[in-house]
Every structure is written in structure tokens, then in C-alpha cells.
Scaffold this motif. Structure first.
Motif, PDB file in Angstrom:
ATOM      1  N   SER A  28       0.783  -1.115   0.122  1.00  0.00           N
ATOM      2  CA  SER A  28      -0.168  -0.077  -0.034  1.00  0.00           C
ATOM      3  C   SER A  28       0.770   1.269  -0.027  1.00  0.00           C
ATOM      4  N   PHE A  29       0.589   2.098  -1.086  1.00  0.00           N
ATOM      5  CA  PHE A  29       1.332   3.330  -1.209  1.00  0.00           C
ATOM      6  C   PHE A  29       1.209   4.188   0.177  1.00  0.00           C
ATOM      7  N   SER A  30       0.062   4.122   0.837  1.00  0.00           N
ATOM      8  CA  SER A  30      -0.268   5.059   1.899  1.00  0.00           C
ATOM      9  C   SER A  30       0.592   4.593   3.025  1.00  0.00           C
ATOM     10  N   SER A  31       1.354   3.425   2.935  1.00  0.00           N
ATOM     11  CA  SER A  31       1.929   3.078   4.078  1.00  0.00           C
ATOM     12  C   SER A  31       3.611   3.808   4.380  1.00  0.00           C
ATOM     13  N   TYR A  32       3.762   4.832   3.300  1.00  0.00           N
ATOM     14  CA  TYR A  32       5.088   5.148   2.983  1.00  0.00           C
ATOM     15  C   TYR A  32       5.132   6.601   3.172  1.00  0.00           C
ATOM     16  N   HIS A  33       6.039   7.170   3.759  1.00  0.00           N
ATOM     17  CA  HIS A  33       6.729   8.513   3.498  1.00  0.00           C
ATOM     18  C   HIS A  33       7.219   8.416   2.308  1.00  0.00           C
ATOM     19  N   MET A  34       7.107   9.684   1.500  1.00  0.00           N
ATOM     20  CA  MET A  34       7.931   9.739   0.216  1.00  0.00           C
ATOM     21  C   MET A  34       8.899  11.030   0.070  1.00  0.00           C
ATOM     22  N   GLY A  35       9.897  10.758  -0.397  1.00  0.00           N
ATOM     23  CA  GLY A  35      10.860  11.746  -0.484  1.00  0.00           C
ATOM     24  C   GLY A  35      11.556  11.758  -2.048  1.00  0.00           C
ATOM     25  N   TRP A  36      12.015  13.124  -2.452  1.00  0.00           N
ATOM     26  CA  TRP A  36      12.582  13.204  -3.507  1.00  0.00           C
ATOM     27  C   TRP A  36      14.028  13.553  -3.278  1.00  0.00           C
ATOM     28  N   PHE A  37      14.877  12.971  -4.304  1.00  0.00           N
ATOM     29  CA  PHE A  37      16.468  13.486  -4.047  1.00  0.00           C
ATOM     30  C   PHE A  37      17.093  13.543  -5.401  1.00  0.00           C
ATOM     31  N   ARG A  38      18.135  14.291  -5.217  1.00  0.00           N
ATOM     32  CA  ARG A  38      18.795  14.481  -6.869  1.00  0.00           C
ATOM     33  C   ARG A  38      20.315  14.479  -6.772  1.00  0.00           C
ATOM     34  N   GLN A  39      20.883  14.040  -7.925  1.00  0.00           N
ATOM     35  CA  GLN A  39      22.302  13.750  -7.895  1.00  0.00           C
ATOM     36  C   GLN A  39      22.828  14.304  -9.199  1.00  0.00           C
ATOM     37  N   LYS A  43      28.707  15.169  -8.046  1.00  0.00           N
ATOM     38  CA  LYS A  43      28.153  15.541  -6.686  1.00  0.00           C
ATOM     39  C   LYS A  43      27.435  14.248  -6.173  1.00  0.00           C
ATOM     40  N   GLU A  44      27.456  14.376  -4.704  1.00  0.00           N
ATOM     41  CA  GLU A  44      26.800  13.343  -4.139  1.00  0.00           C
ATOM     42  C   GLU A  44      25.348  13.525  -4.110  1.00  0.00           C
ATOM     43  N   ARG A  45      24.486  12.464  -4.026  1.00  0.00           N
ATOM     44  CA  ARG A  45      23.188  12.711  -3.931  1.00  0.00           C
ATOM     45  C   ARG A  45      22.418  13.584  -2.833  1.00  0.00           C
ATOM     46  N   GLU A  46      21.557  14.359  -3.184  1.00  0.00           N
ATOM     47  CA  GLU A  46      21.325  15.287  -1.978  1.00  0.00           C
ATOM     48  C   GLU A  46      19.623  15.207  -1.879  1.00  0.00           C
ATOM     49  N   PHE A  47      19.194  15.700  -0.762  1.00  0.00           N
ATOM     50  CA  PHE A  47      17.624  15.544  -0.507  1.00  0.00           C
ATOM     51  C   PHE A  47      17.072  16.621  -1.024  1.00  0.00           C
ATOM     52  N   VAL A  48      16.081  16.582  -1.604  1.00  0.00           N
ATOM     53  CA  VAL A  48      15.064  17.628  -2.267  1.00  0.00           C
ATOM     54  C   VAL A  48      14.044  18.021  -1.261  1.00  0.00           C
ATOM     55  N   GLY A  49      13.037  17.145  -1.026  1.00  0.00           N
ATOM     56  CA  GLY A  49      11.843  17.176  -0.440  1.00  0.00           C
ATOM     57  C   GLY A  49      11.236  15.928   0.147  1.00  0.00           C
ATOM     58  N   ALA A  50      10.269  15.950   1.018  1.00  0.00           N
ATOM     59  CA  ALA A  50       9.426  14.846   1.250  1.00  0.00           C
ATOM     60  C   ALA A  50       8.055  15.099   1.769  1.00  0.00           C
ATOM     61  N   LEU A  86      13.182  27.023 -12.710  1.00  0.00           N
ATOM     62  CA  LEU A  86      14.196  26.193 -12.551  1.00  0.00           C
ATOM     63  C   LEU A  86      15.577  26.881 -12.961  1.00  0.00           C
ATOM     64  N   LYS A  87      16.566  26.419 -12.383  1.00  0.00           N
ATOM     65  CA  LYS A  87      17.876  26.908 -12.664  1.00  0.00           C
ATOM     66  C   LYS A  87      18.827  26.186 -13.278  1.00  0.00           C
ATOM     67  N   PRO A  88      19.971  26.458 -13.847  1.00  0.00           N
ATOM     68  CA  PRO A  88      20.823  25.437 -14.174  1.00  0.00           C
ATOM     69  C   PRO A  88      21.641  24.479 -13.323  1.00  0.00           C
ATOM     70  N   GLU A  89      21.668  24.886 -12.040  1.00  0.00           N
ATOM     71  CA  GLU A  89      21.946  24.261 -11.013  1.00  0.00           C
ATOM     72  C   GLU A  89      21.190  23.192 -10.551  1.00  0.00           C
ATOM     73  N   ASP A  90      19.769  23.171 -10.906  1.00  0.00           N
ATOM     74  CA  ASP A  90      18.930  22.280 -10.667  1.00  0.00           C
ATOM     75  C   ASP A  90      19.159  21.005 -11.391  1.00  0.00           C
ATOM     76  N   THR A  91      20.121  20.841 -12.506  1.00  0.00           N
ATOM     77  CA  THR A  91      20.282  19.804 -13.530  1.00  0.00           C
ATOM     78  C   THR A  91      20.573  18.636 -12.822  1.00  0.00           C
ATOM     79  N   ALA A  92      20.295  17.658 -12.853  1.00  0.00           N
ATOM     80  CA  ALA A  92      20.585  16.633 -12.130  1.00  0.00           C
ATOM     81  C   ALA A  92      19.662  15.165 -12.456  1.00  0.00           C
ATOM     82  N   VAL A  93      20.072  14.080 -12.071  1.00  0.00           N
ATOM     83  CA  VAL A  93      18.907  12.914 -11.989  1.00  0.00           C
ATOM     84  C   VAL A  93      18.139  12.873 -10.650  1.00  0.00           C
ATOM     85  N   TYR A  94      17.012  12.823 -11.067  1.00  0.00           N
ATOM     86  CA  TYR A  94      16.090  12.998  -9.772  1.00  0.00           C
ATOM     87  C   TYR A  94      15.451  11.474  -9.411  1.00  0.00           C
TER      88      TYR A  94
END
Length: 123
Positions: A28-39, A43-50, A86-94
Motif C-alpha cells: 500500500s502506497f499510503s504506508s510510506y513517507h515519500m521523498g525526492w532526491f537528486r544527484q 556531486k553526491e546525492r542530495e535531499f530535495v523534499g519529502a 528552474l535554474k541550471p544548478e537544478d540539473t541532475a538525475v532525480y
């Protein structure tokens, strides 16, 4: 377990917008907190939001706060990342990620990860 698949990435000009989607299958999807990250390259993977399992509390990295918005539709088993100004520095794999709702929302590890979708911001 849950399987996650991101979509919606692409090429956009600075100042433009994109909406990423992350579809979930499995438990069940509702059983989870969900987050977004980017790399970004080099650079190392960084947290975006949750967003919490109850579709209430959200939090964001300072670098995207005021520009990005996370939402979820539990009926569709989907979480979204709306990206504006969006900014050029937002370029990443999400990447989207999931952790059981029994875990704390802020910080801590995530249990499941998608394969990522490329976002390129360039003129």
C-alpha cells in the motif's frame, strides 16, 4: 516492498517548469513517507523534499524551497514534484524514494528507490 518508477524529466530552459511523477506498486502506497532526491554530475546525492504518508507535513531543502512543491495522490499511488523557476544548478538525475510511515519523516534512511529521471536545465 514497493517498486518506484520516475517519469517526467527532460530538457527545459532556465525559468521554466517541469512536473515529475513517481508511480508506486507493491504494498500500500499510503504506508510510506515519500521523498525526492537528486544527484548532479560530480556531486553526491542530495535531499530535495519529502511528504508524509498522511499527505500533510512536507519539508524541503533550502535550495528548492519556494520553487518546488511535493504532493501525492494515494488513490493513484503517485507522488509528484512540481518544479518551477528552474535554474541550471537544478540539473541532475532525480530519484523518488520511500520509507515506512513508522519511521521519522525528517532524516533517516529510505528503504526503496526508483531508477531516476534526468532533468536538464539549459538554454
Amino acid at each position: 516492498q514497493v517498486q518506484l518508477v520516475e517519469s517526467g524529466g527532460g530538457l527545459v530552459q532556465p525559468g521554466g517548469s517541469l512536473r515529475l511523477s513517481c508511480g508506486a506498486s507493491g504494498r500500500s502506497f499510503s504506508s510510506y513517507h515519500m521523498g525526492w532526491f537528486r544527484q548532479a554530475p560530480g556531486k553526491e546525492r542530495e535531499f530535495v523534499g519529502a511528504i508524509s504518508w498522511e499527505n500533510g507535513p512536507t519539508y524541503y531543502a533550502d535550495s528548492v524551497k519556494g520553487r518546488f512543491t511535493i504532493s501525492r495522490d494515494n488513490a493513484k499511488n503517485t507522488v509528484y514534484l512540481q518544479m518551477n523557476s528552474l535554474k541550471p544548478e537544478d540539473t541532475a538525475v532525480y530519484y523518488c524514494a520511500a520509507k515506512l510511515r513508522g519511521a521519522v519523516l525528517r532524516g533517516g534512511p529510505y528503504d526503496y528507490w526508483g531508477q531516476g529521471t534526468q532533468v536538464t536545465v539549459s538554454s
